[in-house]
Design a protein around this motif. Structure first.
Motif, mmCIF file in Angstrom:
data_model
loop_
_atom_site.group_PDB
_atom_site.id
_atom_site.type_symbol
_atom_site.label_atom_id
_atom_site.label_comp_id
_atom_site.label_asym_id
_atom_site.label_seq_id
_atom_site.Cartn_x
_atom_site.Cartn_y
_atom_site.Cartn_z
ATOM 1 N N VAL A 1 0.842 -1.190 0.000
ATOM 2 C CA VAL A 1 0.000 0.000 0.000
ATOM 3 C C VAL A 1 0.883 1.248 0.000
ATOM 4 C CG1 VAL A 1 -1.840 1.252 1.172
ATOM 5 C CG2 VAL A 1 -1.781 -1.246 1.287
ATOM 6 N N ALA A 2 0.640 2.154 -0.953
ATOM 7 C CA ALA A 2 1.378 3.415 -1.039
ATOM 8 C C ALA A 2 0.397 4.564 -0.919
ATOM 9 C CB ALA A 2 2.135 3.508 -2.355
ATOM 10 N N LEU A 3 0.774 5.573 -0.153
ATOM 11 C CA LEU A 3 -0.086 6.728 0.112
ATOM 12 C C LEU A 3 0.622 8.012 -0.279
ATOM 13 C CD1 LEU A 3 -2.486 8.241 1.567
ATOM 14 C CD2 LEU A 3 -1.139 7.997 3.684
ATOM 15 N N ALA A 4 -0.123 8.935 -0.891
ATOM 16 C CA ALA A 4 0.410 10.262 -1.189
ATOM 17 C C ALA A 4 -0.728 11.276 -1.140
ATOM 18 C CB ALA A 4 1.077 10.305 -2.559
ATOM 19 N N MET A 5 -0.373 12.528 -0.968
ATOM 20 C CA MET A 5 -1.328 13.614 -1.081
ATOM 21 C C MET A 5 -1.870 13.666 -2.509
ATOM 22 S SD MET A 5 -0.633 17.547 0.058
ATOM 23 C CE MET A 5 0.684 17.725 -1.180
ATOM 24 N N ASP A 6 -3.140 14.055 -2.666
ATOM 25 C CA ASP A 6 -3.760 14.000 -3.986
ATOM 26 C C ASP A 6 -3.067 14.911 -5.003
ATOM 27 O OD1 ASP A 6 -4.679 16.296 -2.720
ATOM 28 O OD2 ASP A 6 -6.794 15.911 -3.119
ATOM 29 N N GLY A 7 -2.641 16.100 -4.579
ATOM 30 C CA GLY A 7 -1.934 16.984 -5.497
ATOM 31 C C GLY A 7 -0.620 16.391 -5.958
ATOM 32 N N ALA A 8 0.051 15.695 -5.059
ATOM 33 C CA ALA A 8 1.306 15.033 -5.415
ATOM 34 C C ALA A 8 1.057 13.898 -6.400
ATOM 35 C CB ALA A 8 1.993 14.513 -4.155
ATOM 36 N N ALA A 9 0.005 13.131 -6.169
ATOM 37 C CA ALA A 9 -0.319 12.035 -7.090
ATOM 38 C C ALA A 9 -0.684 12.564 -8.468
ATOM 39 C CB ALA A 9 -1.465 11.206 -6.524
ATOM 40 N N ALA A 10 -1.452 13.657 -8.514
ATOM 41 C CA ALA A 10 -1.815 14.251 -9.801
ATOM 42 C C ALA A 10 -0.572 14.737 -10.541
ATOM 43 C CB ALA A 10 -2.794 15.398 -9.588
ATOM 44 N N THR A 11 0.383 15.290 -9.792
ATOM 45 C CA THR A 11 1.628 15.760 -10.391
ATOM 46 C C THR A 11 2.430 14.593 -10.955
ATOM 47 O OG1 THR A 11 1.714 17.631 -8.863
ATOM 48 C CG2 THR A 11 3.774 17.010 -9.934
ATOM 49 N N LEU A 12 2.520 13.511 -10.203
ATOM 50 C CA LEU A 12 3.230 12.323 -10.679
ATOM 51 C C LEU A 12 2.584 11.784 -11.949
ATOM 52 C CD1 LEU A 12 5.435 10.179 -10.192
ATOM 53 C CD2 LEU A 12 3.773 8.923 -8.797
ATOM 54 N N GLY B 1 2.224 19.421 -6.148
ATOM 55 C CA GLY B 1 3.236 18.405 -5.900
ATOM 56 C C GLY B 1 4.513 18.759 -6.636
ATOM 57 N N ILE B 2 5.573 18.018 -6.348
ATOM 58 C CA ILE B 2 6.881 18.256 -6.947
ATOM 59 C C ILE B 2 7.478 16.922 -7.378
ATOM 60 C CG2 ILE B 2 9.198 19.192 -6.581
ATOM 61 C CD1 ILE B 2 8.003 20.721 -4.148
ATOM 62 N N VAL B 3 7.982 16.868 -8.595
ATOM 63 C CA VAL B 3 8.773 15.733 -9.069
ATOM 64 C C VAL B 3 10.153 16.265 -9.417
ATOM 65 C CG1 VAL B 3 9.074 14.007 -10.882
ATOM 66 C CG2 VAL B 3 6.799 14.430 -9.943
ATOM 67 N N LEU B 4 11.180 15.683 -8.818
ATOM 68 C CA LEU B 4 12.563 16.058 -9.098
ATOM 69 C C LEU B 4 13.355 14.804 -9.447
ATOM 70 C CD1 LEU B 4 13.322 18.638 -6.236
ATOM 71 C CD2 LEU B 4 12.666 19.119 -8.599
ATOM 72 N N GLY B 5 14.122 14.872 -10.500
ATOM 73 C CA GLY B 5 14.890 13.712 -10.917
ATOM 74 C C GLY B 5 14.029 12.512 -11.242
ATOM 75 N N GLY B 6 12.791 12.765 -11.678
ATOM 76 C CA GLY B 6 11.881 11.683 -12.024
ATOM 77 C C GLY B 6 11.228 11.011 -10.839
ATOM 78 N N ARG B 7 11.453 11.535 -9.636
ATOM 79 C CA ARG B 7 10.894 10.931 -8.423
ATOM 80 C C ARG B 7 10.012 11.928 -7.695
ATOM 81 N NH1 ARG B 7 13.911 6.532 -6.188
ATOM 82 N NH2 ARG B 7 13.602 7.340 -4.090
ATOM 83 N N LEU B 8 8.888 11.444 -7.231
ATOM 84 C CA LEU B 8 7.989 12.283 -6.455
ATOM 85 C C LEU B 8 8.644 12.673 -5.141
ATOM 86 C CD1 LEU B 8 5.089 13.472 -6.241
ATOM 87 C CD2 LEU B 8 4.456 11.353 -5.052
ATOM 88 N N VAL B 9 8.634 13.963 -4.835
ATOM 89 C CA VAL B 9 9.172 14.449 -3.571
ATOM 90 C C VAL B 9 8.072 14.351 -2.513
ATOM 91 C CG1 VAL B 9 10.134 16.431 -2.350
ATOM 92 C CG2 VAL B 9 10.777 15.998 -4.730
ATOM 93 N N SER B 10 8.347 13.587 -1.476
ATOM 94 C CA SER B 10 7.362 13.359 -0.436
ATOM 95 C C SER B 10 7.487 14.359 0.704
ATOM 96 C CB SER B 10 7.506 11.933 0.117
ATOM 97 O OG SER B 10 6.674 11.741 1.236
ATOM 98 N N GLY B 11 8.727 14.577 1.163
ATOM 99 C CA GLY B 11 8.913 15.392 2.357
ATOM 100 C C GLY B 11 8.780 14.552 3.616
ATOM 101 N N ARG B 12 8.905 15.192 4.742
ATOM 102 C CA ARG B 12 8.923 14.486 6.023
ATOM 103 C C ARG B 12 7.619 13.762 6.302
ATOM 104 N NH1 ARG B 12 7.265 16.415 10.883
ATOM 105 N NH2 ARG B 12 6.972 18.441 9.900
ATOM 106 N N THR B 13 6.472 14.383 5.961
ATOM 107 C CA THR B 13 5.173 13.788 6.276
ATOM 108 C C THR B 13 4.383 13.392 5.037
ATOM 109 O OG1 THR B 13 4.036 15.936 6.303
ATOM 110 C CG2 THR B 13 5.007 15.165 8.387
#
Length: 300
Positions: free
Chosen positions: A99-110, A136-148
Motif C-alpha cells: 500500500v502506497a499513500l500520497a497527497m492528492d496533489g502530489a499524485a496528480a503531479t506524478l 506536488g513536486i517531481v525532481l529527478g523523475g521521483r515524487l518528492v514526499s517530504g517528512r510527512t
C-alpha cells in the motif's frame, strides 16, 4: 502486478484499476457520507476489486496526510479530521497488498509527469486549482514526499496579494487569493452575483468587469507564486490543472505574464506553465503510479 487506485476527495471517493498508459478502467465513484465514511470507502474498494487478486493499492488523498503514519485527515471530512489510519484499514481488506499513500496533489503531479503534460520531463511542479489549491513536486523523475508526505502543498505559500485568514490557520496563503472559492468571494464582495467559479469564468469571458478583475487578480498572484516555487525547486515546467484552471484566457493571460515578470533569474527564465492534460481522473493514474515507483513513501 494488479494495482488498485483509490482517490480520497473531500466530497467523493473514486476507485479503479489503471491501464499501463495511465487510463483508469471503468472508474467508480461514490459521495463521501457524513458518517460511516470508512464503510462507504471499503464497499467501493470491494466492488471495484471484485474477484481480482490485489497485490498493490495506491492511495491519493486530500490533505493533510501523514505517509509515515499511514493516516489521512481531509479538512472537509469531519469524521476523519483527527487522522484516520487509512493504510492500515486498506491492508485489512487486502492483507497481501503493498500500500502506497500520497497527497492528492502530489499524485496528480506524478501522473502528469508519467502520462500527461509533463511526460519526458524529470523535474516539474504541479498545481491543482479548485475550491482550494494543491500541488506536488517531481525532481529527478521521483515524487518528492517530504517528512510527512505534504511536500508541494503550494496553496499555503504566502502571496503579496493575500491578507485574509486561511483555513489552515495562517494568513495570506495563495489559496485565499487564487482558488476558485477565493476568486468568487472577492468578486461577490464587489457586487458580482454569480454562483461559482465556472460562472465567474463565463462572465469574465463575456466582458463583466468585476469577474474579469477577479480572474486578473487571481492569475497575477498565482503566476508570482509559481515563479517563486520554481526558483525554490529549480524546475523549468509547471503543470496547472483542476476545475478552476479551465477558466481560460482571463486567468491564464495574467498568470503567464506575472510569472514571466517574476522569473528573472537565469535558471528559471525559461519557465513554462502549461495546462494539465489528464483531467479529473489523473489523480487515480498517479495513485496507481505510486505502487510502481521506487518511492513507496514508507509503506511496503
Amino acid at each position: 502486478m494488479t494495482a488498485l487506485a483509490l482517490d480520497v476527495g473531500g466530497t467523493k471517493f473514486a476507485a479503479a484499476f489503471v491501464a499501463d498508459d495511465g487510463t483508469p478502467v471503468e472508474p467508480k465513484t461514490v459521495p463521501v457520507p457524513a458518517t460511516s465514511v470508512w464503510d462507504t470507502c471499503a464497499a467501493l474498494l470491494r466492488e471495484v476489486a471484485d474477484t481480482e487478486p490485489i497485490t498493490a493499492v495506491g492511495i491519493a488523498s486530500a490533505g493533510p496526510v501523514d505517509v509515515q503514519g499511514g493516516t489521512v485527515a481531509p479538512i472537509n471530512m469531519p469524521e476523519w479530521s483527527r487522522g484516520f489510519p487509512l493504510v492500515e484499514a486498506v491492508r485489512s481488506l487486502f492483507p497481501n497488498a503493498r500500500v502506497a499513500l500520497a497527497m492528492d496533489g502530489a499524485a496528480a503531479t506524478l501522473a502528469e509527469q508519467r502520462f500527461g503534460a509533463g511526460r519526458g520531463t524529470d523535474d516539474l511542479l504541479g498545481v491543482v486549482l479548485g475550491t482550494g489549491i494543491g500541488g506536488g513536486i517531481v525532481l529527478g523523475g521521483r515524487l518528492v514526499s517530504g517528512r510527512t508526505g505534504n511536500a508541494g502543498h503550494i496553496g499555503h505559500m504566502v502571496s503579496a496579494y493575500g491578507s485574509e485568514r486561511c483555513a489552515c490557520g495562517g494568513a495570506g496563503c495563495i489559496e485565499t487569493v487564487s482558488s476558485g472559492t477565493a476568486a468568487v468571494k472577492w468578486a461577490r464582495a464587489r457586487g458580482w452575483g454569480g454562483r461559482d467559479g465556472a460562472a465567474l469564468a463565463a462572465d469574465a469571458q463575456a466582458g463583466s468587469g468585476v469577474a474579469a478583475a477577479a480572474l486578473e487578480r487571481a492569475g497575477t498572484a498565482l503566476g508570482q507564486v509559481i515563479a517563486s516555487a520554481a526558483a525554490l525547486t529549480d524546475v523549468s515546467l509547471a503543470v496547472v490543472g483542476g476545475g478552476f484552471a479551465q477558466a481560460g484566457t482571463p486567468l491564464w493571460r495574467p498568470m503567464l505574464a506575472s510569472a514571466a515578470r517574476q522569473a528573472r533569474l537565469g535558471f528559471i527564465r525559461d519557465l513554462r506553465i502549461v495546462p494539465a492534460s489528464l483531467g479529473a481522473l489523473g489523480t487515480l493514474a498517479g495513485a496507481s503510479a505510486l505502487t510502481a515507483s521506487a518511492l513507496t513513501l514508507g509503506h511496503e
